[in-house]
Design a protein around this motif. Structure first.
Motif, PDB file in Angstrom:
ATOM      1  N   VAL A   1       1.052  -1.160   0.051  1.00 50.95           N
ATOM      2  CA  VAL A   1       0.215  -0.139   0.162  1.00 50.95           C
ATOM      3  C   VAL A   1       0.973   1.183  -0.145  1.00 50.95           C
ATOM      4  N   THR A   2       0.419   2.242  -0.540  1.00 55.47           N
ATOM      5  CA  THR A   2       1.097   3.643  -0.549  1.00 55.47           C
ATOM      6  C   THR A   2       0.431   4.265   0.745  1.00 55.47           C
ATOM      7  N   TRP A   3       1.086   5.365   1.183  1.00 52.78           N
ATOM      8  CA  TRP A   3       0.706   5.877   2.588  1.00 52.78           C
ATOM      9  C   TRP A   3      -0.577   6.416   2.152  1.00 52.78           C
ATOM     10  N   LYS A   4      -0.975   7.275   0.978  1.00 48.26           N
ATOM     11  CA  LYS A   4      -2.234   7.695   0.936  1.00 48.26           C
ATOM     12  C   LYS A   4      -3.576   6.622   0.894  1.00 48.26           C
ATOM     13  N   GLU A   5      -3.161   5.370   0.080  1.00 49.17           N
ATOM     14  CA  GLU A   5      -3.964   4.481  -0.013  1.00 49.17           C
ATOM     15  C   GLU A   5      -4.427   3.998   1.595  1.00 49.17           C
ATOM     16  N   TYR A   6      -3.232   3.645   2.172  1.00 49.50           N
ATOM     17  CA  TYR A   6      -3.513   3.308   3.872  1.00 49.50           C
ATOM     18  C   TYR A   6      -4.326   4.469   4.430  1.00 49.50           C
ATOM     19  N   LEU A   7      -3.987   5.643   4.254  1.00 49.27           N
ATOM     20  CA  LEU A   7      -4.622   6.859   5.101  1.00 49.27           C
ATOM     21  C   LEU A   7      -6.307   6.747   4.771  1.00 49.27           C
ATOM     22  N   ASP A   8      -6.522   6.443   3.519  1.00 49.01           N
ATOM     23  CA  ASP A   8      -7.878   6.537   2.863  1.00 49.01           C
ATOM     24  C   ASP A   8      -8.495   5.222   3.780  1.00 49.01           C
ATOM     25  N   ALA A   9      -7.928   3.969   3.617  1.00 53.08           N
ATOM     26  CA  ALA A   9      -8.377   2.877   4.330  1.00 53.08           C
ATOM     27  C   ALA A   9      -8.858   3.123   6.001  1.00 53.08           C
TER      28      ALA A   9
ATOM     29  N   ALA B   1      -9.218   6.238   7.154  1.00 50.97           N
ATOM     30  CA  ALA B   1     -10.358   7.171   7.251  1.00 50.97           C
ATOM     31  C   ALA B   1     -11.693   6.648   7.147  1.00 50.97           C
ATOM     32  N   MET B   2     -11.796   5.410   6.323  1.00 46.61           N
ATOM     33  CA  MET B   2     -13.119   4.895   6.312  1.00 46.61           C
ATOM     34  C   MET B   2     -13.269   3.744   7.265  1.00 46.61           C
ATOM     35  N   HIS B   3     -12.213   2.907   7.390  1.00 47.87           N
ATOM     36  CA  HIS B   3     -12.562   1.763   8.291  1.00 47.87           C
ATOM     37  C   HIS B   3     -11.766   1.975   9.813  1.00 47.87           C
ATOM     38  N   PHE B   4     -11.179   3.017   9.918  1.00 46.46           N
ATOM     39  CA  PHE B   4     -10.219   2.992  11.434  1.00 46.46           C
ATOM     40  C   PHE B   4      -9.613   2.093  11.774  1.00 46.46           C
ATOM     41  N   ASN B   5      -9.750   1.440  12.994  1.00 43.33           N
ATOM     42  CA  ASN B   5      -9.169   0.421  13.662  1.00 43.33           C
ATOM     43  C   ASN B   5      -8.957  -0.876  12.684  1.00 43.33           C
ATOM     44  N   LYS B   6      -9.888  -1.030  11.665  1.00 44.09           N
ATOM     45  CA  LYS B   6      -9.886  -2.261  11.019  1.00 44.09           C
ATOM     46  C   LYS B   6      -9.023  -2.172   9.773  1.00 44.09           C
ATOM     47  N   ALA B   7      -8.825  -0.965   9.629  1.00 36.48           N
ATOM     48  CA  ALA B   7      -7.802  -0.689   8.237  1.00 36.48           C
ATOM     49  C   ALA B   7      -6.796  -1.857   8.002  1.00 36.48           C
ATOM     50  N   LEU B   8      -6.016  -2.227   9.009  1.00 45.06           N
ATOM     51  CA  LEU B   8      -4.955  -3.203   8.842  1.00 45.06           C
ATOM     52  C   LEU B   8      -5.523  -4.564   8.419  1.00 45.06           C
ATOM     53  N   ASP B   9      -6.674  -4.951   8.895  1.00 45.80           N
ATOM     54  CA  ASP B   9      -7.377  -6.257   9.038  1.00 45.80           C
ATOM     55  C   ASP B   9      -7.852  -6.268   7.320  1.00 45.80           C
ATOM     56  N   LEU B  10      -8.213  -5.277   7.030  1.00 45.96           N
ATOM     57  CA  LEU B  10      -8.672  -5.150   5.663  1.00 45.96           C
ATOM     58  C   LEU B  10      -7.772  -5.506   4.390  1.00 45.96           C
ATOM     59  N   ILE B  11      -6.379  -4.970   4.800  1.00 46.06           N
ATOM     60  CA  ILE B  11      -5.602  -5.108   3.740  1.00 46.06           C
ATOM     61  C   ILE B  11      -4.526  -6.502   4.010  1.00 46.06           C
ATOM     62  N   ARG B  12      -5.052  -7.254   5.066  1.00 47.08           N
ATOM     63  CA  ARG B  12      -4.131  -8.439   5.035  1.00 47.08           C
ATOM     64  C   ARG B  12      -4.332  -9.616   4.026  1.00 47.08           C
ATOM     65  N   ASN B  13      -3.665 -10.163   3.857  1.00 46.03           N
ATOM     66  CA  ASN B  13      -3.439 -10.961   2.688  1.00 46.03           C
ATOM     67  C   ASN B  13      -4.504 -12.070   2.820  1.00 46.03           C
TER      68      ASN B  13
END
Ligand SMILES: C=C1C[C@]23C[C@@]1(O)CC[C@H]2[C@@]12CCC[C@@](C)(C(=O)O1)[C@H]2[C@@H]3C(=O)O
Ligand SMILES: O=C(O)CCC(=O)C(=O)O
Ligand SMILES: [Fe+2]
Length: 358
Positions: free
Chosen positions: A329-337, A339-351
């Motif tokens: 992920v780029t930083w922008k993609e991660y900040l977007d995730a 901003a939308m999903h807060f503490n679930k963002a990491l789980d959402l990009i987990r392979n």
């Protein structure tokens, strides 16, 4: 491209989640700011459960690399001493920060953050995720704060701007030194992390200086200074005033206080470092509680990679037994995730989650 500004543009915030309360005008905690906190949120300041305390690393210690690795793996937070930032600069930084937050609300609102912007005065970004409001206010800066400082003090903003700019130069150099330590402690070299070009006039990385203010609170047992979160950065360097309140969540233990140490700086390993280290480094969950007698302030420096860089673990850190845990992920993609999903963002990009969803 500035990742933070692009992400704020794509995820505007409502004004009711930007404009703080007039903290000085209220004598009783309003319902809008009343949280149901348990006693677990107010742990004893001693260490009855043997949780240990947040590691403190002397940067001149010959074992600093090993200590850093241990602190990042076990805690995701540590304090550094002998870091080289002049004490006088930290004193001036705190003085100018207090000067800003001591202004009357209507004056601070002259520099309010607009819904799509990321600099200026307002509530923390994460306010949008909670039904209750936090007992804090903030002011974000990147580079020169002149535009907003001029609105606050039309004839007297030079010193504020000079101090904030000088601090960003110093803390930027130190952050890159500590990032170098962290990467080195993972066995990574310049060839493994090509985008990391320390001392290159900071042309490449991106960063945000965020001043936090936690005013004196009429009922700290039911108020939240900054709600539990992990930082979205690679790493964050934090100067906290002598008033405590920051806590870090430890597995199987609960909230552990990060006691202020005069002159020391707190280092938080952020979500992007957790991704880059393929899960070896923790991104510590932390929160801030407030108090009845002292106006607490802190100054956080969030550091991230250049906008066009995809963060993923270098091949050295992965193998068939340890495949990449997250997709790049780029930083922008991660900040977007975030901003939308807060503490679930990491789980959402987990392979594995990604594969399971297909
Ligand atoms: C780069 C960033 C970190 C931050 C989100 C942001 O995009 C800009 C604001 C930052 C800040 C400052 C106050 C605390 C925090 C949790 C928040 O609400 O906004 C952090 C964000 C973060 O680490 O995710
Ligand atoms: O005020 C503090 O001690 C912590 C602030 C923080 O966590 C943040 O700004 O992200
Ligand atoms: Fe934080």
């Amino acid at each position: 491209m500035n990742s933070i500004s692009e992400s704020f543009k794509s995820n505007p915030v409502n004004l009711d989640r930007i404009i703080p309360l007039d903290f000085k005008a209220v004598l009783k905690l309003p319902d809008s700011h009343t949280w149901s906190l348990s006693t677990a949120d107010h742990p004893p300041t001693t260490d009855p459960f043997g949780a240990g305390s947040v590691p403190v690393i002397d940067l001149t210690d010959p074992n600093a690399v090993l200590l850093t690795r241990h602190a990042c793996e076990q805690w995701g937070v540590f304090q550094v001493t002998n870091h080289g930032i002049p004490v006088d600069l930290l004193i001036e930084l705190e003085f100018q920060t207090r000067r800003l937050f001591s202004l009357p609300l209507d004056q601070k609102l002259l520099a309010v953050r607009s819904p799509e912007a990321f600099t200026g005065y307002g509530l923390a970004r994460i306010s949008t995720f909670f039904p209750k409001l936090m007992w804090s206010e903030g002011f974000s800066i990147t580079g020169s704060p002149m535009e907003h400082a001029r609105q606050l003090w039309p004839h007297d903003h030079t010193k504020f701007c000079d101090v904030m700019e000088e601090y960003q130069r110093e803390i930027g150099d130190l952050t890159e030194r500590i990032l170098g330590l962290m990467l080195g402690s993972l066995g990574l070299t310049r060839d493994d992390v090509r985008w990391f070009k320390p001392k290159d006039g900071r042309k490449h990385s991106q960063a945000l200086l965020h001043l936090n203010s936690y005013p004196v609170c009429p009922d700290p047992s039911q108020a939240m200074g900054l709600a539990p979160h992990t930082d979205s950065s690679l790493l964050t360097l934090l100067h906290q005033s002598s008033t405590g309140g920051l806590q870090v969540l430890r597995d199987n233990v609960g909230w552990v206080p990060v006691h202020p140490i005069a002159g020391a700086l707190v280092v938080n390993t952020g979500d992007l470092m957790h991704i880059l280290s393929n899960g070896q480094f923790k991104s510590a969950m932390h929160q801030v509680l407030v108090n009845e007698t002292h106006h607490r302030i802190s100054i956080a420096y969030f550091y991230g990679p250049p906008g066009d860089v995809n963060i993923s673990p270098p091949t050295k850190l992965t193998n068939h037994k340890h495949p990449p845990l997250y997709r790049p992920v780029t930083w922008k993609e991660y900040l977007d995730a975030k901003a939308m999903h807060f503490n679930k963002a990491l789980d959402l990009i987990r392979n594995d989650v990604h594969i399971a969803n297909r």
